[in-house]
Design an enzyme around this catalytic site. Sequence first.
Site, mmCIF file in Angstrom:
data_model
loop_
_atom_site.group_PDB
_atom_site.id
_atom_site.type_symbol
_atom_site.label_atom_id
_atom_site.label_comp_id
_atom_site.label_asym_id
_atom_site.label_seq_id
_atom_site.Cartn_x
_atom_site.Cartn_y
_atom_site.Cartn_z
ATOM 1 N N ASP A 134 43.689 54.179 56.897
ATOM 2 C CA ASP A 134 42.254 54.001 57.090
ATOM 3 C C ASP A 134 41.858 52.529 57.135
ATOM 4 O OD1 ASP A 134 42.991 53.848 54.374
ATOM 5 O OD2 ASP A 134 40.953 54.321 53.711
ATOM 6 N N GLN A 167 49.254 40.464 52.518
ATOM 7 C CA GLN A 167 47.953 40.166 51.916
ATOM 8 C C GLN A 167 48.143 39.920 50.435
ATOM 9 O OE1 GLN A 167 44.071 42.236 52.834
ATOM 10 N NE2 GLN A 167 44.474 43.227 50.870
ATOM 11 N N ASN A 191 38.379 40.835 45.486
ATOM 12 C CA ASN A 191 37.760 40.301 46.706
ATOM 13 C C ASN A 191 38.187 38.872 46.993
ATOM 14 O OD1 ASN A 191 36.288 42.705 47.170
ATOM 15 N ND2 ASN A 191 34.700 42.027 45.729
ATOM 16 N N ARG A 192 39.440 38.550 46.632
ATOM 17 C CA ARG A 192 39.959 37.209 46.897
ATOM 18 C C ARG A 192 41.156 37.299 47.845
ATOM 19 N NH1 ARG A 192 38.899 37.303 41.233
ATOM 20 N NH2 ARG A 192 37.288 35.797 40.598
ATOM 21 N N GLU A 202 44.883 41.203 37.832
ATOM 22 C CA GLU A 202 45.904 41.696 38.770
ATOM 23 C C GLU A 202 46.252 40.612 39.776
ATOM 24 O OE1 GLU A 202 46.206 45.341 42.039
ATOM 25 O OE2 GLU A 202 44.956 45.582 40.252
ATOM 26 N N ASP A 223 48.395 40.488 43.384
ATOM 27 C CA ASP A 223 48.906 41.428 44.390
ATOM 28 C C ASP A 223 49.636 40.778 45.543
ATOM 29 O OD1 ASP A 223 47.731 43.624 43.166
ATOM 30 O OD2 ASP A 223 45.988 43.640 44.475
ATOM 31 N N GLY A 254 42.671 47.041 60.862
ATOM 32 C CA GLY A 254 41.449 47.567 60.265
ATOM 33 C C GLY A 254 41.322 49.075 60.317
ATOM 34 N N ASN A 272 46.059 39.002 46.724
ATOM 35 C CA ASN A 272 44.742 39.120 46.106
ATOM 36 C C ASN A 272 44.873 38.813 44.627
ATOM 37 O OD1 ASN A 272 42.011 39.624 45.811
ATOM 38 N ND2 ASN A 272 42.097 41.765 46.442
ATOM 39 N N GLU A 306 50.500 42.746 49.081
ATOM 40 C CA GLU A 306 50.443 43.988 49.845
ATOM 41 C C GLU A 306 50.961 43.695 51.250
ATOM 42 O OE1 GLU A 306 46.874 46.658 48.001
ATOM 43 O OE2 GLU A 306 46.271 45.015 49.334
#
Length: 288
Positions: free
Chosen positions: A192, A116, A126-127, A99, A101, A197, A118, A103
């Site tokens: 959330d 963001q 987690n990149r 994937e 991404d 954050g 990824n 975002e």
Amino acid sequence: MVGMGWFMCMMMIVCVISCGAAVPAKFEELYRSSWAMDHCVNDGEVTRLKLDNFSGAGFESRSKYLFGKVSIQIKLVEGDSAGTVTAFYMSSEGSNHNEFDYEFLGNKTGEPYVVQTNVYVNGVGNREQRLNLWFDPTTEFHTYSILWSKRSVVFMVDETPIRVHKNLEDKGIPFAKDQAMGVYSSIWNADDWATQGGLVKTDWSHAPFVASYKGFQIDACEVPTTSDLSKCSGDQRFWWDEPTVSELNLHQNHQLIWVRANHMIYDYCFDATRFPVTPLECQHHRHL
């Protein structure tokens, strides 16, 4: 020799101008609504995804692809978009999926929009990298692209590279090259985590939140089925396989350095709390 040099120069100029410059298509030629169809409105040239307190929405490509370039023009949610996420991405299927991404994380009015990116390979992500855009993406359309070749994945905003994820298989690091991907976009509530954050929640009094799309372009190798990749992964060369395209030129390298120096606010490679041991690809990438 002078004539040949002139010819090669002209060919390079033509490639720079035209390679990956697919003619924009109508939404319904390349895409279809994938969920909450009443929240996906196609109004001629522009398609809109709507988020309210009942539902978000999404669309997906009609075909799957292995390598190439996908681009879309997006005008993001205006005003107070805190808590919302608008995503544009490529993805394969299954638990070991690949994937790429984008975002776009909503913000309070007057604060910069955060994008963001990824990369998932064989189900592992987690990149994350985050940057503030250098323009207001809510006032007009801007082009967001993913250029995927056997050498790298390049994320671009208005043709300016903001991230390069290189193929480092020679270092023992897996690379996304053997799973066909669809192209997707969606908008949903993620208060959330999306804004500061998760400290700032979605204000539903500002709903509906609307992201607008046009300029749908896919110049990629379409696979007949997700199990038959021979058309795209064999010896045939495509324009994105050329080193002059799949590697950044000097100007693009300078653009990437500028973006990272002036607009990047988070890079997983330097997050020692999450990664006490620096991820292996971070030790080899010059630009991530």
